[in-house]
Scaffold this motif. Sequence first.
Motif, short mmCIF file in Angstrom:
data_model
loop_
_atom_site.label_atom_id
_atom_site.label_comp_id
_atom_site.label_asym_id
_atom_site.label_seq_id
_atom_site.Cartn_x
_atom_site.Cartn_y
_atom_site.Cartn_z
N SER A 201 0.89 -1.12 0.01
CA SER A 201 0.03 -0.21 -0.01
C SER A 201 0.88 1.27 -0.02
CB SER A 201 -0.98 -0.10 1.34
OG SER A 201 -0.23 0.00 2.36
N LEU A 202 2.11 1.27 0.62
CA LEU A 202 2.98 2.35 0.63
C LEU A 202 3.45 2.74 -0.83
CD1 LEU A 202 4.58 4.48 2.36
CD2 LEU A 202 6.48 2.84 2.23
N ASP A 203 3.74 1.73 -1.65
CA ASP A 203 3.87 1.97 -3.09
C ASP A 203 2.92 2.57 -3.82
OD1 ASP A 203 6.53 1.01 -2.73
OD2 ASP A 203 6.05 -0.97 -3.43
N LEU A 204 1.78 1.98 -3.56
CA LEU A 204 0.58 2.59 -4.33
C LEU A 204 0.14 4.06 -3.89
CD1 LEU A 204 -2.04 1.87 -5.90
CD2 LEU A 204 -3.15 1.27 -3.92
N LYS A 205 0.19 4.24 -2.47
CA LYS A 205 0.31 5.79 -2.10
C LYS A 205 0.97 6.69 -2.85
CE LYS A 205 -2.12 4.54 2.13
NZ LYS A 205 -1.97 4.45 3.63
N LEU A 206 2.55 6.26 -2.73
CA LEU A 206 3.43 7.04 -3.42
C LEU A 206 3.16 7.37 -4.83
CD1 LEU A 206 6.60 5.60 -1.53
CD2 LEU A 206 5.42 7.82 -1.20
N ASN A 207 2.64 6.15 -5.45
CA ASN A 207 2.58 6.42 -6.99
C ASN A 207 1.22 7.49 -7.09
OD1 ASN A 207 2.43 6.12 -9.78
ND2 ASN A 207 1.53 4.23 -9.50
N GLN A 208 0.18 7.39 -6.37
CA GLN A 208 -0.79 8.07 -6.38
C GLN A 208 -0.49 9.69 -6.09
OE1 GLN A 208 -3.69 6.58 -3.77
NE2 GLN A 208 -4.71 5.13 -5.24
N ALA A 209 0.45 9.72 -5.00
CA ALA A 209 1.12 11.23 -4.59
C ALA A 209 1.70 11.81 -5.84
CB ALA A 209 1.76 11.28 -3.34
N ALA A 210 2.54 10.68 -6.41
CA ALA A 210 3.48 11.48 -7.69
C ALA A 210 2.47 11.80 -8.59
CB ALA A 210 4.35 10.49 -8.05
N HIS A 211 1.32 11.26 -9.02
CA HIS A 211 0.49 11.45 -10.17
C HIS A 211 -0.15 12.82 -9.91
CE1 HIS A 211 0.58 8.42 -12.88
NE2 HIS A 211 1.10 7.30 -11.99
N ARG A 212 -0.57 13.01 -8.58
CA ARG A 212 -1.17 14.22 -7.97
C ARG A 212 -0.28 15.25 -8.26
NH1 ARG A 212 -3.18 11.19 -3.88
NH2 ARG A 212 -1.65 11.98 -2.39
N ALA A 213 1.01 15.31 -7.99
CA ALA A 213 2.00 16.17 -8.08
C ALA A 213 2.30 16.68 -9.46
CB ALA A 213 3.16 15.80 -7.28
N ILE A 214 2.51 15.52 -10.37
CA ILE A 214 2.37 15.88 -12.02
C ILE A 214 1.32 16.62 -12.31
CG2 ILE A 214 2.76 14.95 -13.90
CD1 ILE A 214 4.43 12.72 -12.70
N ASP A 215 0.34 16.01 -12.01
CA ASP A 215 -1.12 16.77 -12.42
C ASP A 215 -1.20 18.46 -12.05
OD1 ASP A 215 -1.92 14.66 -14.09
OD2 ASP A 215 -3.55 13.89 -12.34
N HIS A 216 -0.74 18.55 -10.67
CA HIS A 216 -0.99 19.91 -10.21
C HIS A 216 0.10 20.75 -10.95
CE1 HIS A 216 -1.23 23.16 -7.17
NE2 HIS A 216 0.03 23.30 -7.11
N TYR A 217 1.14 20.53 -11.25
CA TYR A 217 2.23 21.32 -11.87
C TYR A 217 2.34 21.32 -13.33
CZ TYR A 217 4.30 22.02 -7.51
OH TYR A 217 4.65 22.60 -6.13
N LEU A 218 1.83 20.13 -13.96
CA LEU A 218 1.98 20.18 -15.44
C LEU A 218 0.32 20.52 -16.21
CD1 LEU A 218 4.22 17.26 -16.10
CD2 LEU A 218 4.80 19.69 -16.00
N ASN A 219 -0.68 19.86 -15.21
CA ASN A 219 -2.11 20.15 -15.98
C ASN A 219 -2.66 21.07 -14.93
OD1 ASN A 219 -1.08 18.15 -17.81
ND2 ASN A 219 -2.15 16.57 -16.29
N THR A 220 -2.24 22.28 -14.81
CA THR A 220 -2.86 23.18 -14.03
C THR A 220 -4.33 23.82 -14.73
OG1 THR A 220 -1.75 25.02 -15.27
CG2 THR A 220 -0.55 24.36 -13.26
N GLY A 221 -4.61 23.79 -15.72
CA GLY A 221 -5.83 24.15 -16.30
C GLY A 221 -6.88 23.04 -16.17
N ALA A 222 -6.63 21.56 -16.19
CA ALA A 222 -7.43 20.59 -16.08
C ALA A 222 -8.15 20.45 -14.83
CB ALA A 222 -6.61 19.50 -16.64
N GLU A 223 -9.27 19.78 -14.74
CA GLU A 223 -9.84 19.60 -13.53
C GLU A 223 -9.24 18.12 -12.92
OE1 GLU A 223 -13.88 18.22 -14.17
OE2 GLU A 223 -14.39 20.11 -15.39
N PRO A 224 -9.04 18.35 -11.50
CA PRO A 224 -8.59 17.14 -10.89
C PRO A 224 -9.19 16.00 -11.17
CG PRO A 224 -9.61 18.64 -9.31
CD PRO A 224 -9.60 19.26 -10.53
N PRO A 225 -8.76 14.90 -11.42
CA PRO A 225 -9.59 13.60 -11.66
C PRO A 225 -10.12 13.23 -10.52
CG PRO A 225 -7.22 13.15 -11.33
CD PRO A 225 -7.20 14.52 -11.44
#
Length: 113
Positions: free
Chosen positions: A11-35
Amino acid sequence: MFKVTPNPPNSLDLKLNQAAHRAIDHYLNTGAEPPEPPPPPSTTLFSIANDASNETLIVNSYETFSSVSALLLDLSEALTGKQRDVALAIHQLSELGVLLVDKLMEREADQGL
């Protein structure tokens, strides 16, 4: 010892993976809605479709009760004593279910006319 199958993701790997995707989405997809978060995994093995019609539910209930009755009659032939009595009692209850669903089917048919 060599292990043939890989370790399942923890579950730690899964949480880290989800956190990484959120960070990438936050910085690279600023105009897009959060999934939207994925729905939680289902804990039930079987479920009934929410859009199933009343007719479908009634007919399937009738067929299920009828199948149980037939199975119990076959089983009771191979049993003796108290075990046979229990199987026949369960059969009687399933027959009651068949009669109740049959009456409901008749009412539904009369309303459909």
